[in-house]
Design a protein around this motif. Structure first.
Motif, mmCIF file in Angstrom:
data_model
loop_
_atom_site.group_PDB
_atom_site.id
_atom_site.type_symbol
_atom_site.label_atom_id
_atom_site.label_comp_id
_atom_site.label_asym_id
_atom_site.label_seq_id
_atom_site.Cartn_x
_atom_site.Cartn_y
_atom_site.Cartn_z
ATOM 1 N N TYR A 47 0.943 -0.878 -0.124
ATOM 2 C CA TYR A 47 -0.195 0.099 0.174
ATOM 3 C C TYR A 47 0.437 1.595 -0.050
ATOM 4 O O TYR A 47 0.720 2.294 -0.682
ATOM 5 C CB TYR A 47 -0.823 0.018 1.866
ATOM 6 N N GLU A 64 0.324 4.269 -2.756
ATOM 7 C CA GLU A 64 0.340 5.967 -2.296
ATOM 8 C C GLU A 64 1.485 6.656 -2.966
ATOM 9 O O GLU A 64 1.243 7.892 -3.580
ATOM 10 C CB GLU A 64 0.368 5.692 -0.873
ATOM 11 N N VAL A 101 -7.273 -0.219 -4.002
ATOM 12 C CA VAL A 101 -6.773 1.096 -3.079
ATOM 13 C C VAL A 101 -5.625 2.438 -4.011
ATOM 14 O O VAL A 101 -5.932 3.097 -4.028
ATOM 15 C CB VAL A 101 -5.413 0.696 -2.621
ATOM 16 N N ALA A 122 -8.826 4.472 -5.202
ATOM 17 C CA ALA A 122 -9.113 5.514 -4.542
ATOM 18 C C ALA A 122 -8.156 6.521 -4.338
ATOM 19 O O ALA A 122 -8.246 7.566 -4.327
ATOM 20 C CB ALA A 122 -8.989 4.790 -2.306
ATOM 21 N N HIS A 123 -6.939 6.110 -4.259
ATOM 22 C CA HIS A 123 -6.005 7.585 -4.344
ATOM 23 C C HIS A 123 -5.844 8.031 -5.361
ATOM 24 O O HIS A 123 -5.432 9.432 -5.447
ATOM 25 C CB HIS A 123 -4.639 6.583 -4.984
ATOM 26 N N GLU A 178 -12.827 -2.402 2.201
ATOM 27 C CA GLU A 178 -13.015 -1.478 3.260
ATOM 28 C C GLU A 178 -12.498 -2.072 3.949
ATOM 29 O O GLU A 178 -11.296 -0.979 5.233
ATOM 30 C CB GLU A 178 -13.796 -0.338 3.180
ATOM 31 N N THR A 186 -8.571 -3.552 3.804
ATOM 32 C CA THR A 186 -7.694 -1.874 3.851
ATOM 33 C C THR A 186 -7.928 -0.872 4.408
ATOM 34 O O THR A 186 -6.182 -0.375 4.075
ATOM 35 C CB THR A 186 -7.224 -2.042 2.264
ATOM 36 N N ILE A 190 -8.632 1.308 3.852
ATOM 37 C CA ILE A 190 -9.552 3.182 2.684
ATOM 38 C C ILE A 190 -10.548 2.801 2.600
ATOM 39 O O ILE A 190 -11.461 1.763 2.420
ATOM 40 C CB ILE A 190 -8.178 2.261 1.960
ATOM 41 N N TRP A 205 -13.285 4.980 0.579
ATOM 42 C CA TRP A 205 -13.901 5.760 -0.493
ATOM 43 C C TRP A 205 -13.916 6.714 -0.440
ATOM 44 O O TRP A 205 -15.035 7.664 0.478
ATOM 45 C CB TRP A 205 -14.861 5.894 -1.339
#
Length: 314
Positions: A80, A84, A130, A133-134, A300, A303, A305, A307
């Motif tokens: 992850y 990122e 992931v 989402a980024h 979710e 992770t 994470i 959204w």
């Protein structure tokens, strides 16, 4: 809808001024997705784990397209922090679309990602979740996210009580791979439904490549050199499968065809294994909204994470 006969895979619509991201772009089908997008005049961001392989991919594309506009980013979907960091390198960009192509194939033994998830599901599904989402804050209005599915997803089942094979005494590598591709497909359709609910201009689609063999794939040194022995071995299968250059067509059409819409599945026209890209009907399980909602919640939780509020850059 544009009929298959009017979509020319060899004469794609111009995309000058637009930027596309392709994961797993250093080899295989992902390489050819990147090459075909580069031919449209777009800037193509090639993402993969290996800097050395990315450099070779750039050489390969520029051997065909000397003026190709290319960028590279190293990214490991099994980590992850790497995802990122890679997204952060694009923070000054507006992204007009992405093809989530990278993936881990069948494994003989269970292993884990850097973050402690089963490697295949953790890379193919969780890693792309992931990443998406980024990426959301970088997406231009009208951007498309194309998830690379697989025919294998048609015979897969989700095990939401054991998605990461922690409780299975016998690790079944191909079943886990199929499940990861079904999870990716269901996530992509669920993402599009959620985007529609908030009137987002972003669309999420699925494509699958059919059957592809290196022996039927044209050489692109230094990335790939087709050996005569491989070609001769593959020729008897050519009525049913194709090269990886052709296998890239469904994803490219899903990304670029102005008539394509969110929530669609694109694949090869002949027996779902080869040919020009056309619309396909998803299986009922792929479109099971209740199961997709449970998968989303599990993803979710797994992770960490959630959204963020969907927004677009202007």
């Amino acid at each position: 809808m544009t009929p298959a006969s009017s979509w020319d895979v060899h004469h794609l619509p111009t995309q000058i001024g637009r930027t596309f991201l392709v994961t797993g772009a250093s080899s295989g089908i992902g390489y050819f997705v990147a090459e075909q997008l580069a031919a449209t005049g777009a800037e193509v961001v090639l993402a993969a784990r290996s800097r050395a392989k990315l450099d070779l991919a750039v050489q390969g594309i520029r051997s065909q397209l000397p003026d190709a506009r290319l960028r590279t980013i190293t990214m490991d979907l099994a980590h992850y922090a790497s995802i990122e960091a890679a997204a952060e390198t694009l923070s000054d960009s507006t992204v007009h679309g992405a093809v989530f192509n990278a993936g881990v194939l069948k494994q003989d033994k269970r292993s884990e990602t850097v973050d402690g998830h089963e490697l295949v599901v953790g890379t193919n599904h969780l890693g792309h979740f992931v990443l998406s989402a980024h990426l959301h804050r970088l997406l231009a209005p009208g951007a498309r996210l194309v998830t690379m599915g697989s025919m294998a997803a048609r015979s897969a089942r989700l095990r939401l009580d054991d998605m990461e094979s922690r409780h299975n005494r016998r690790y079944q590598g191909f079943e886990v791979y199929k499940m990861s591709k079904l999870a990716q497909t269901m996530f992509a359709f669920e993402l599009d439904r959620r985007l529609r609910k908030v009137d987002s201009p972003i669309a999420s689609l699925v494509a699958h490549p059919g059957g592809a063999l290196d022996g039927l794939t044209p050489s692109r040194p230094p990335v790939h050199t087709r050996r005569t022995a491989d070609l001769l071995k593959a020729l008897p299968l050519s009525p049913l499968v194709q090269g990886k250059d052709s296998a890239a067509w469904p994803a490219v059409r899903a990304l670029l065809d102005p008539t394509a819409e969110g929530g669609q599945l694109w694949g090869p026209s002949f027996a779902r294994t080869k040919g020009r890209p056309v619309l396909e009907k998803p299986t009922p399980l792929m479109q099971d909204t209740a199961m997709a909602a449970r998968l989303w919640a599990w993803t979710e939780r797994s992770t960490g994470i959630t959204w963020p509020t969907l927004s677009t850059r202007t």
